[in-house]
Design an enzyme around this catalytic site. Structure first.
Site, PDB file in Angstrom:
ATOM      1  N   ASN A  11       0.859  -1.188   0.000  1.00 57.10           N
ATOM      2  CA  ASN A  11       0.000   0.000   0.000  1.00 57.10           C
ATOM      3  C   ASN A  11       0.892   1.233   0.000  1.00 57.10           C
ATOM      4  O   ASN A  11       1.486   1.578   1.022  1.00 57.10           O
ATOM      5  CB  ASN A  11      -0.897  -0.047   1.257  1.00 57.10           C
ATOM      6  CG  ASN A  11      -1.757   1.190   1.410  1.00 57.10           C
ATOM      7  OD1 ASN A  11      -1.826   2.029   0.504  1.00 57.10           O
ATOM      8  ND2 ASN A  11      -2.397   1.314   2.563  1.00 57.10           N
ATOM      9  N   TRP A  12       0.975   1.871  -1.163  1.00 57.59           N
ATOM     10  CA  TRP A  12       1.907   3.005  -1.293  1.00 57.59           C
ATOM     11  C   TRP A  12       1.344   4.282  -0.679  1.00 57.59           C
ATOM     12  O   TRP A  12       2.047   5.291  -0.582  1.00 57.59           O
ATOM     13  CB  TRP A  12       2.249   3.238  -2.776  1.00 57.59           C
ATOM     14  CG  TRP A  12       2.964   2.087  -3.432  1.00 57.59           C
ATOM     15  CD1 TRP A  12       3.331   0.894  -2.848  1.00 57.59           C
ATOM     16  CD2 TRP A  12       3.392   1.995  -4.797  1.00 57.59           C
ATOM     17  NE1 TRP A  12       3.958   0.077  -3.764  1.00 57.59           N
ATOM     18  CE2 TRP A  12       4.007   0.726  -4.969  1.00 57.59           C
ATOM     19  CE3 TRP A  12       3.315   2.849  -5.898  1.00 57.59           C
ATOM     20  CZ2 TRP A  12       4.542   0.308  -6.196  1.00 57.59           C
ATOM     21  CZ3 TRP A  12       3.845   2.437  -7.121  1.00 57.59           C
ATOM     22  CH2 TRP A  12       4.458   1.184  -7.264  1.00 57.59           C
ATOM     23  N   HIS A  98      -9.719   0.978   4.763  1.00 56.45           N
ATOM     24  CA  HIS A  98      -8.400   1.146   5.395  1.00 56.45           C
ATOM     25  C   HIS A  98      -8.532   2.080   6.602  1.00 56.45           C
ATOM     26  O   HIS A  98      -9.338   3.013   6.588  1.00 56.45           O
ATOM     27  CB  HIS A  98      -7.384   1.715   4.394  1.00 56.45           C
ATOM     28  CG  HIS A  98      -5.997   1.719   4.963  1.00 56.45           C
ATOM     29  ND1 HIS A  98      -5.543   2.742   5.764  1.00 56.45           N
ATOM     30  CD2 HIS A  98      -4.994   0.808   4.895  1.00 56.45           C
ATOM     31  CE1 HIS A  98      -4.297   2.455   6.152  1.00 56.45           C
ATOM     32  NE2 HIS A  98      -3.953   1.291   5.634  1.00 56.45           N
ATOM     33  N   GLU A 170      -5.457  -4.805  10.748  1.00 53.05           N
ATOM     34  CA  GLU A 170      -4.455  -3.755  10.914  1.00 53.05           C
ATOM     35  C   GLU A 170      -4.761  -2.967  12.180  1.00 53.05           C
ATOM     36  O   GLU A 170      -5.583  -2.031  12.153  1.00 53.05           O
ATOM     37  CB  GLU A 170      -4.473  -2.825   9.700  1.00 53.05           C
ATOM     38  CG  GLU A 170      -4.165  -3.533   8.403  1.00 53.05           C
ATOM     39  CD  GLU A 170      -3.632  -2.564   7.364  1.00 53.05           C
ATOM     40  OE1 GLU A 170      -2.487  -2.753   6.936  1.00 53.05           O
ATOM     41  OE2 GLU A 170      -4.338  -1.606   7.014  1.00 53.05           O
ATOM     42  N   GLY A 176       2.233   2.479  10.666  1.00 51.07           N
ATOM     43  CA  GLY A 176       3.147   3.588  10.448  1.00 51.07           C
ATOM     44  C   GLY A 176       3.841   4.075  11.706  1.00 51.07           C
ATOM     45  O   GLY A 176       4.461   5.131  11.712  1.00 51.07           O
TER      46      GLY A 176
HETATM   47  P1  PGA Z   1       2.691   0.369   7.700  1.00 46.84           P
HETATM   48  O1  PGA Z   1       1.225   0.522   7.010  1.00 46.84           O
HETATM   49  O2  PGA Z   1       3.273  -0.910   7.162  1.00 46.84           O
HETATM   50  O3  PGA Z   1       3.442   1.579   7.265  1.00 46.84           O
HETATM   51  O4  PGA Z   1       2.463   0.302   9.170  1.00 46.84           O
HETATM   52  C1  PGA Z   1       0.393  -0.587   6.832  1.00 46.84           C
HETATM   53  C2  PGA Z   1      -0.919  -0.169   6.195  1.00 46.84           C
HETATM   54  O5  PGA Z   1      -1.453   0.887   6.551  1.00 46.84           O
HETATM   55  O6  PGA Z   1      -1.454  -0.875   5.308  1.00 46.84           O
END
Ligand code: PGA
Length: 254
Positions: A11-12, A98, A170, A176
């Site tokens: 996921n960019w 998401h 997630e 992040g």
């Molecule tokens: P991350 O993001 O790997 O930067 O934690 C994952 C996502 O939001 O799909």
């Protein structure tokens, strides 16, 4: 138990520009195709670069998806993008719900559900994302939140529809942030998600659904997470922006 094919998504988010998106796609194609070894690989570039990335990845076996879609087929919906537009641009997948859509843009469960249904009806495959916030985890609500987001997001999805859906667990606090759920905590959430799917659909349908983990997955922790029995892949943000890191995660799933 069904043998579930591992699936790794990149996921960019709102990163790259036209040149760097094409370069990243080329590098991912070169780095991942040989290492994939039976792993399904999908990248999710920003909307404006979908066509070029799809062209770059043609014949690599790597699929392309969009980070979001709107639920209506066409019309006066300024700024939105339809299922058929995404297909025109070479997409076969779309992310729905998401955590950044839910928590930054305020997208509610019923809109996520409408997007899931529209995508499936149009022939796109869906990664439906669920996950709890830090406060919800601390309050012991992880499984309840995932259960509620799944039931709402999958409302009126039928037995054929669920075959075209991947779930991404997630935890919001891990996205992040560099924080990752422990393999045990992730496995426990994944097992509970599969139990919800069994309740909504059937044991055998739930057994076939792939459940990805997402949230700071990187080369150093991918193998351990992916070795858990109910973790069938990863949805990768930050580490998907470096082809070599992304390829190592894909290889860990092989
Ligand atoms: P991350 O993001 O790997 O930067 O934690 C994952 C996502 O939001 O799909």
């Amino acid at each position: 138990m069904a043998a579930r094919q591992c699936i790794v998504g990149g996921n960019w988010k709102m990163n790259t520009n036209r040149a760097s998106a094409s370069a990243l796609a080329k590098d991912v194609g070169e780095a991942c195709s040989p290492s994939a070894n039976g792993v399904a690989v999908v990248v999710f570039p920003p909307f404006p670069y979908l066509m070029e990335v799809a062209e770059t990845l043609v014949d690599t076996g790597i699929e392309v998806g969009a980070q979001d879609v709107f639920a209506e087929p066409e019309g006066a919906f300024t700024g939105e993008v339809s299922v058929s537009m995404l297909q025109d641009c070479g997409c076969s997948w779309v992310l729905c719900g998401h955590s950044e859509r839910r928590h930054v843009m305020g997208e509610p469960d019923d809109l996520v559900n409408r997007k899931v249904l529209a995508a499936l009806a149009g022939g796109l495959k869906v990664i439906l994302c669920v996950g709890e916030t830090q406060a919800q985890r601390e309050a012991g609500q992880t499984d309840a939140i995932n259960d509620a987001q799944l039931r709402a997001g999958l409302n009126t999805v039928d037995a054929t529809g669920i075959e075209n859906i991947v779930i991404a667990y997630e935890p919001v606090w891990a996205i992040g942030t560099g924080l990752t759920a422990t393999p045990e905590d992730a496995q426990s959430a994944h097992a509970a998600i599969r139990a919800t799917l069994a309740d909504v659909f059937s044991e055998s349908a739930a057994d076939g659904v792939r459940i990805q983990y997402g949230g700071s997955m990187k080369p150093g922790n991918a193998a351990e997470l992916l070795s858990q029995p109910d973790i069938d892949g990863g949805l990768i943000g930050g580490a998907a922006l470096k082809a070599a890191d992304f390829a190592q995660i894909v290889a860990a799933g092989a």
